[in-house]
Write a protein that holds these residues in place. Structure first.
Motif, PDB file in Angstrom:
ATOM      1  N   SER A 158       2.518 -23.267 -22.181  1.00 18.07           N
ATOM      2  CA  SER A 158       4.113 -23.774 -21.559  1.00 18.07           C
ATOM      3  C   SER A 158       4.911 -23.355 -20.823  1.00 18.07           C
ATOM      4  O   SER A 158       6.083 -22.985 -20.196  1.00 18.07           O
ATOM      5  N   ASP A 159       4.448 -22.239 -19.827  1.00 11.06           N
ATOM      6  CA  ASP A 159       4.786 -21.006 -19.164  1.00 11.06           C
ATOM      7  C   ASP A 159       3.894 -20.594 -17.931  1.00 11.06           C
ATOM      8  O   ASP A 159       3.037 -22.175 -17.851  1.00 11.06           O
ATOM      9  N   ASP A 160       4.081 -20.459 -16.515  1.00 13.05           N
ATOM     10  CA  ASP A 160       3.256 -19.791 -15.899  1.00 13.05           C
ATOM     11  C   ASP A 160       2.439 -19.173 -15.355  1.00 13.05           C
ATOM     12  O   ASP A 160       1.149 -18.590 -14.176  1.00 13.05           O
ATOM     13  N   ILE A 161       1.408 -18.542 -16.591  1.00 10.37           N
ATOM     14  CA  ILE A 161       0.582 -17.874 -16.563  1.00 10.37           C
ATOM     15  C   ILE A 161      -0.554 -18.312 -16.416  1.00 10.37           C
ATOM     16  O   ILE A 161      -0.919 -19.218 -16.509  1.00 10.37           O
ATOM     17  N   ILE A 162      -1.137 -17.769 -15.751  1.00 14.89           N
ATOM     18  CA  ILE A 162      -2.812 -18.142 -15.320  1.00 14.89           C
ATOM     19  C   ILE A 162      -3.707 -17.147 -15.577  1.00 14.89           C
ATOM     20  O   ILE A 162      -3.913 -16.425 -16.297  1.00 14.89           O
TER      21      ILE A 162
ATOM     22  N   VAL B 197      -0.385 -19.562  -8.110  1.00 15.91           N
ATOM     23  CA  VAL B 197       0.147 -21.314  -8.732  1.00 15.91           C
ATOM     24  C   VAL B 197      -1.940 -20.387  -9.472  1.00 15.91           C
ATOM     25  O   VAL B 197      -2.598 -19.877  -9.033  1.00 15.91           O
ATOM     26  N   GLY B 198      -1.664 -21.169 -10.685  1.00 14.83           N
ATOM     27  CA  GLY B 198      -2.957 -21.486 -11.525  1.00 14.83           C
ATOM     28  C   GLY B 198      -3.550 -22.596 -11.068  1.00 14.83           C
ATOM     29  O   GLY B 198      -2.353 -23.728 -10.910  1.00 14.83           O
ATOM     30  N   LEU B 199      -4.537 -22.766  -9.957  1.00 19.62           N
ATOM     31  CA  LEU B 199      -5.865 -24.400  -9.558  1.00 19.62           C
ATOM     32  C   LEU B 199      -6.846 -24.347 -10.365  1.00 19.62           C
ATOM     33  O   LEU B 199      -7.422 -23.668 -11.181  1.00 19.62           O
ATOM     34  N   PRO B 200      -6.901 -25.183 -10.871  1.00 19.81           N
ATOM     35  CA  PRO B 200      -8.091 -25.529 -11.944  1.00 19.81           C
ATOM     36  C   PRO B 200      -9.585 -25.310 -11.282  1.00 19.81           C
ATOM     37  O   PRO B 200      -9.415 -25.633  -9.753  1.00 19.81           O
ATOM     38  N   ASP B 201      -9.989 -24.722 -11.893  1.00 19.93           N
ATOM     39  CA  ASP B 201     -11.537 -24.049 -11.243  1.00 19.93           C
ATOM     40  C   ASP B 201     -12.939 -24.204 -11.874  1.00 19.93           C
ATOM     41  O   ASP B 201     -12.503 -24.272 -13.303  1.00 19.93           O
TER      42      ASP B 201
ATOM     43  N   HIS C 162      -8.659 -14.049 -18.331  1.00 22.03           N
ATOM     44  CA  HIS C 162      -7.728 -13.116 -18.267  1.00 22.03           C
ATOM     45  C   HIS C 162      -6.272 -13.308 -17.751  1.00 22.03           C
ATOM     46  O   HIS C 162      -6.019 -14.459 -17.214  1.00 22.03           O
ATOM     47  N   LEU C 163      -5.551 -13.252 -18.380  1.00 23.11           N
ATOM     48  CA  LEU C 163      -3.832 -13.497 -17.753  1.00 23.11           C
ATOM     49  C   LEU C 163      -3.569 -12.655 -16.573  1.00 23.11           C
ATOM     50  O   LEU C 163      -3.553 -11.701 -16.744  1.00 23.11           O
ATOM     51  N   VAL C 164      -3.034 -13.666 -16.059  1.00 27.53           N
ATOM     52  CA  VAL C 164      -2.408 -12.953 -14.068  1.00 27.53           C
ATOM     53  C   VAL C 164      -0.526 -12.917 -14.426  1.00 27.53           C
ATOM     54  O   VAL C 164      -0.743 -14.786 -14.139  1.00 27.53           O
ATOM     55  N   SER C 165      -0.413 -12.359 -14.544  1.00 28.17           N
ATOM     56  CA  SER C 165       1.602 -12.770 -13.542  1.00 28.17           C
ATOM     57  C   SER C 165       1.483 -12.914 -12.253  1.00 28.17           C
ATOM     58  O   SER C 165       1.197 -12.612 -11.771  1.00 28.17           O
TER      59      SER C 165
END
Length: 544
Positions: free
Chosen positions: A428-432, A460-464, A437-440
């Motif tokens: 629900s937030d922008d964490i990647i 931004v986190g993009l699908p991989d 591993h969670l990246v800010s």
């Protein structure tokens, strides 16, 4: 595996995590049992018994006492996988100090930020780690000692040889009565709008970690267990050190980097029966096995995964390649222990998170905290339980915001089906979430903006297909700069200042970064444009 109940009062030696993982195991007759088999990258092998780990962790606790380090002070663990990691981790807890495991490849700025935030009194590291600390020492004046594991002699009054100190200290330490609410482990987790937050746990977490290890992993006396996670990741501390050792398990640790043949050799030659790893690792193995024709011939009974959703394709491949079932588990740094999981005895629904473990009351709710019906998507909420974190270090306001009507808001979206299975739907937030591993994004953006030629940036986190999400940087450059010019600079600088995990996999040049009228980056617009999807409402975008 059952190694005694956690009886005793709220303030008793038996409540101490370090005690339960070592001294208690010896009392229960496991002194000469192998606790740890350590395998190097070139497959040299060493073993440590529960008695040896008890002795050396007590020795480290005595080193802290000799240095006048007191209860409640923070010890930072900045080591790759090694036996000393266990001695320091458990010895620190015996002393009732706080252990803060960091990734050993952490960047300078991220290291300085965290050391300042936790006001660490001691750092334990290698010569390479000590070199990093020397470069930032002026920013961390409260650091009393840097204990170097591969130094034979002391450099000065701060940079000391840990082998020398341990040679001078006894192998005995009298663990004092420990209140269950004494702070134990400090992990840093990424924040979407600020610096990573220090998640504070207490010795009370041990009860849930032991219970879930028994309920989910179900080890028998002859099982050999391998958790691939680093200690700096909550999985590595909770299920790579505390849970297996407090239950008397025999575990294996491999210090080499990933490669298919190496990992298969560990699984096959060292008799691994229960394996805990991440979906990204399994996807890499699936890819490499397809190209190399590798095959598995070993003793595995079960595989468990954590850190990101386990897609059905990986589950089917694991069944074919390893010939065993795989069970997905879910928890967070804040929860300290697995809370929702698939496990033997519970029919697996491919792609689901499973069901809450015993003692966990989980529900899916809307933004106002109202419970939702089956099939309706919302945020996972949890009632209080013993391993739930007790605070964000130096950030009680943020801690308070994580609760509504007494329920912990996880930030993870899901729905529950008619049979009670949870199905993960995203953050629900922008964490990647990259490779588990969670990246800010904020921390990466701050680092990238230090590079000449970059005027603005949004991460931004993009699908991989391999990593679940990749870190992508949308940048606005000055005149004469291109993505090709900046890609290497961005990756190197981010790796050095934040971590190699956070280094962007892709750079996209933008004319401008879309922001709302209050200046907040509109990441969903960048992501939808990249993916060719409908961007939705654009009414709040700041105009030129």
């Amino acid at each position: 595996m059952d190694n005694g109940a956690m009886e005793g009062s709220l303030c008793n030696k038996i409540n101490n995590i370090g005690y339960f993982c070592t001294e208690r195991q010896c009392i229960d007759g496991h002194t000469d049992n192998t606790a740890l088999t350590l395998i190097s990258g070139d497959f040299n092998c060493s073993e440590a018994t529960y008695g040896q780990i008890n002795d050396h962790s007590s020795c480290f606790a005595q080193v802290l006492s000799n240095l006048n380090i007191f209860k409640g002070e923070t010890v930072v663990l900045l080591l790759p996988k090694c036996s000393m990691q266990y001695f320091v981790f458990l010895g620190t807890l015996k002393k009732q100090c706080v252990i803060a495991p960091f990734f050993h490849n952490i960047g300078y700025e991220a290291l300085a930020d965290r050391l300042r935030d936790c006001r660490a009194s001691v750092a334990v590291t290698t010569s390479a780690g000590a070199a990093k600390i020397k470069k930032i020492k002026e920013y961390i004046p409260f650091l009393k000692y840097c204990l170097i594991t591969d130094a034979d002699v002391h450099e000065d009054g701060c940079f000391l040889s840990l082998p020398f100190l341990m040679k001078e200290a006894p192998l005995l330490f009298d663990i004092q009565d420990t209140d269950l609410d004494t702070a134990s482990v400090l992990h840093y987790t990424s924040g979407s709008t600020g610096r990573p937050k220090g998640v504070v746990h207490t010795h009370r977490t041990l009860e849930m970690q032991r219970h879930t290890f028994d309920e989910i992993f179900q080890l028998k006396e002859d099982d050999i267990y391998w958790c691939t996670a680093e200690a700096a990741w909550v999985t590595g501390s909770s299920y790579g050190i505390i849970a297996p050792m407090s239950c008397g398990a025999h575990q294996v640790q491999y210090t080499g980097s990933y490669n298919l043949s190496g990992w298969l050799k560990v699984l096959e030659n060292y008799g691994i029966t229960v394996w805990y790893t991440a979906p990204t690792a399994l996807r890499m193995m699936m890819r490499d096995a397809a190209s190399s024709g590798g095959a598995y011939k070993g003793s595995l009974k079960r595989i468990y995964s954590v850190g990101e959703p386990l897609n059905p394709e990986i589950m089917r491949w694991c069944g074919r390649f390893f010939g065993v079932d795989i069970y997905d588990t879910w928890f967070q740094t804040e929860t300290g222990a697995v809370t929702i999981a698939n496990r033997p005895g519970l029919p697996v629904r491919q792609g689901s998170m499973g069901k809450p473990v015993k003692g966990i009351n989980a529900s899916v709710r809307d933004d106002e905290g109202n419970a939702l019906k089956w099939g309706e998507q919302g945020e996972i909420h949890l009632e209080q339980f013993s391993s739930l974190f007790v605070n964000y270090l130096n950030n009680s306001e943020e801690y308070s915001r994580k609760f509504i009507n007494g329920l912990y808001r996880t930030g993870d979206k899901a729905y529950v089906d008619s049979e009670g299975y949870f199905w993960f739907q995203g953050r629900s937030d922008d964490i990647i979430n990259t490779g588990g591993h969670l990246v800010s994004p904020f921390e990466v953006e701050s680092a990238i903006l230090e590079i000449d030629g970059i005027l603005d940036v949004a991460v931004v986190g993009l699908p991989d297909d391999m990593l679940y999400e990749k870190v992508a940087a949308f940048i606005v450059t000055g005149a004469g700069y291109s993505a090709e010019d900046l890609m290497l600079k961005v990756r190197i600088h981010t790796a050095n200042t934040v971590s190699s995990i956070a280094a962007p996999q892709e750079i996209i040049i933008q004319d401008k970064i879309p922001k709302n009228k209050s200046g907040k980056i509109m990441r969903r617009l960048l992501k939808s444009a990249y993916l060719g999807e409908n961007a939705g409402d654009r009414s709040t975008i700041e105009e030129d």
